[in-house]
Design a protein around this motif. Sequence first.
Motif, PDB file in Angstrom:
ATOM      1  N   UNK A 124       0.809  -1.218   0.000  1.00 24.39           N
ATOM      2  CA  UNK A 124       0.000   0.000   0.000  1.00 24.39           C
ATOM      3  C   UNK A 124       0.843   1.268   0.000  1.00 24.39           C
ATOM      4  N   UNK A 125       2.131   1.158   0.372  1.00 25.24           N
ATOM      5  CA  UNK A 125       3.012   2.328   0.411  1.00 25.24           C
ATOM      6  C   UNK A 125       4.274   2.002  -0.380  1.00 25.24           C
ATOM      7  N   UNK A 126       4.131   1.906  -1.679  1.00 23.51           N
ATOM      8  CA  UNK A 126       5.267   1.560  -2.534  1.00 23.51           C
ATOM      9  C   UNK A 126       6.260   2.721  -2.606  1.00 23.51           C
ATOM     10  N   UNK A 127       7.539   2.370  -2.592  1.00 22.94           N
ATOM     11  CA  UNK A 127       8.581   3.377  -2.715  1.00 22.94           C
ATOM     12  C   UNK A 127       9.432   3.098  -3.950  1.00 22.94           C
ATOM     13  N   UNK A 128       9.843   4.170  -4.607  1.00 22.43           N
ATOM     14  CA  UNK A 128      10.773   4.070  -5.725  1.00 22.43           C
ATOM     15  C   UNK A 128      12.109   4.648  -5.303  1.00 22.43           C
ATOM     16  N   UNK A 129      13.211   3.972  -5.642  1.00 23.85           N
ATOM     17  CA  UNK A 129      14.538   4.375  -5.182  1.00 23.85           C
ATOM     18  C   UNK A 129      15.394   4.816  -6.365  1.00 23.85           C
ATOM     19  N   UNK A 130      16.047   5.975  -6.217  1.00 27.13           N
ATOM     20  CA  UNK A 130      17.006   6.466  -7.205  1.00 27.13           C
ATOM     21  C   UNK A 130      18.339   6.647  -6.497  1.00 27.13           C
ATOM     22  N   UNK A 131      19.379   5.948  -6.979  1.00 30.05           N
ATOM     23  CA  UNK A 131      20.692   5.982  -6.355  1.00 30.05           C
ATOM     24  C   UNK A 131      21.582   7.032  -7.021  1.00 30.05           C
ATOM     25  N   UNK A 132      22.777   7.226  -6.448  1.00 32.32           N
ATOM     26  CA  UNK A 132      23.720   8.180  -7.037  1.00 32.32           C
ATOM     27  C   UNK A 132      24.147   7.724  -8.430  1.00 32.32           C
ATOM     28  N   UNK A 157       9.528   6.039 -11.422  1.00 35.72           N
ATOM     29  CA  UNK A 157       8.147   6.510 -11.543  1.00 35.72           C
ATOM     30  C   UNK A 157       7.251   5.483 -12.231  1.00 35.72           C
ATOM     31  N   UNK A 158       7.838   4.651 -13.119  1.00 34.00           N
ATOM     32  CA  UNK A 158       7.063   3.625 -13.812  1.00 34.00           C
ATOM     33  C   UNK A 158       6.473   2.617 -12.836  1.00 34.00           C
ATOM     34  N   UNK A 159       7.129   2.451 -11.709  1.00 33.51           N
ATOM     35  CA  UNK A 159       6.665   1.554 -10.655  1.00 33.51           C
ATOM     36  C   UNK A 159       5.429   2.106  -9.947  1.00 33.51           C
ATOM     37  N   UNK A 160       5.120   3.389 -10.224  1.00 31.28           N
ATOM     38  CA  UNK A 160       3.986   4.105  -9.626  1.00 31.28           C
ATOM     39  C   UNK A 160       4.050   4.097  -8.093  1.00 31.28           C
ATOM     40  N   UNK A 177       7.666  17.051  -9.107  1.00 28.87           N
ATOM     41  CA  UNK A 177       6.993  17.161  -7.798  1.00 28.87           C
ATOM     42  C   UNK A 177       5.723  18.004  -7.914  1.00 28.87           C
ATOM     43  N   UNK A 178       5.809  19.098  -8.651  1.00 22.16           N
ATOM     44  CA  UNK A 178       4.635  19.966  -8.817  1.00 22.16           C
ATOM     45  C   UNK A 178       3.503  19.238  -9.531  1.00 22.16           C
ATOM     46  N   UNK A 179       3.849  18.405 -10.514  1.00 22.23           N
ATOM     47  CA  UNK A 179       2.827  17.705 -11.293  1.00 22.23           C
ATOM     48  C   UNK A 179       2.254  16.517 -10.542  1.00 22.23           C
ATOM     49  N   UNK A 180       3.117  15.725  -9.916  1.00 23.92           N
ATOM     50  CA  UNK A 180       2.674  14.468  -9.328  1.00 23.92           C
ATOM     51  C   UNK A 180       2.444  14.530  -7.826  1.00 23.92           C
ATOM     52  N   UNK A 181       3.048  15.502  -7.144  1.00 22.76           N
ATOM     53  CA  UNK A 181       2.862  15.686  -5.700  1.00 22.76           C
ATOM     54  C   UNK A 181       3.182  14.423  -4.907  1.00 22.76           C
ATOM     55  N   UNK A 182       4.229  13.730  -5.296  1.00 19.69           N
ATOM     56  CA  UNK A 182       4.669  12.574  -4.538  1.00 19.69           C
ATOM     57  C   UNK A 182       5.553  13.028  -3.381  1.00 19.69           C
ATOM     58  N   UNK A 184       8.575  -3.815 -14.294  1.00 19.56           N
ATOM     59  CA  UNK A 184       7.113  -3.640 -14.257  1.00 19.56           C
ATOM     60  C   UNK A 184       6.472  -4.135 -15.538  1.00 19.56           C
ATOM     61  N   UNK A 185       7.303  -4.560 -16.481  1.00 18.31           N
ATOM     62  CA  UNK A 185       6.789  -4.950 -17.789  1.00 18.31           C
ATOM     63  C   UNK A 185       6.049  -6.286 -17.714  1.00 18.31           C
ATOM     64  N   UNK A 186       4.890  -6.326 -18.296  1.00 18.58           N
ATOM     65  CA  UNK A 186       4.087  -7.542 -18.360  1.00 18.58           C
ATOM     66  C   UNK A 186       4.351  -8.238 -19.699  1.00 18.58           C
ATOM     67  N   UNK A 187       3.802  -9.431 -19.844  1.00 20.24           N
ATOM     68  CA  UNK A 187       3.924 -10.134 -21.116  1.00 20.24           C
ATOM     69  C   UNK A 187       3.156  -9.357 -22.180  1.00 20.24           C
TER      70      UNK A 187
END
Length: 266
Positions: free
Chosen positions: A76-84, A149-152, A181-186, A102-105
């Motif tokens: 319910x609280x998915x996080x996306x990680x961006x490294x250096x 972001x694709x991971x939503x 941030x302004x568009x998606x407000x995550x 995240x790609x499906x068949x």
Amino acid sequence: MKITDLKKGYQVSGHFLPVLKGLNLETEDHGITVVLGRSGCGKTTLLRLVAGLEKADGGSIRWGDCENHDSDCQNSHKTGVIFQEPRLMPWLTVEKNILFGVQKKGRDGTEEERLKQLLTLTGLTGFEKARPSQLSGGMRQRVALARALAYEPGYLLMDEPFAALDYFTRAQMQQELLNIYRIQKKGILFVTHSIEEALTIGTHIVVLEDGICGREYHLETLAFPRDLLSGEMIGLKRELEETINEKKNTCTDTYTGIGSGIPGRM
């Protein structure tokens, strides 16, 4: 997100090295919390614990009514990680890197539309078929951001993602992050050692010192973009430098407004 009494340490050369020593922190779901501090103060360890990449020795990380390690909470609280480092697959194209994980068949119209939106949002339109070796450092970080972001996710975790970029590219990426941030407000938890970067993007700045929560600065009322050469921002930068250079910081101090001169209480 609410972090309570978080502890984490490591065994190094036969000795136990405590990194986080009972850290307490509360962040807004839709703000940009910047974790600022010297190297070795526990910034990256904190981010990795929030991401679920490591397990804490004690304390809790809660999202609403559930704890970070609960499977229901992670769903319910998915996080996306961006490294250096972008950490892209060198043999995959930009579009395939973005959809990796995240790609499906097969790809349907919905997925194609989502990809198109992400390419537009991150400034990658026209580079769909390029491979990482054909991209600049800034472009590769855009791909890493689009992949997250694709991971939503509901929350983005960013570990000094622009540190390796040149000054001009870094400044551009900071502004593009603010646009997303302004568009998606995550909600965003952003780790950095740069005071200028913290002041440029942060709505909430937390100073870590020796594994604990230091002074906090709440900048929600300061609009973007910010002029770091203004008298107010120069004064705040000086105050942050002094805060980081202090030998001790306490969690009871919190900055409540430009020019107040007197810290408020949490």
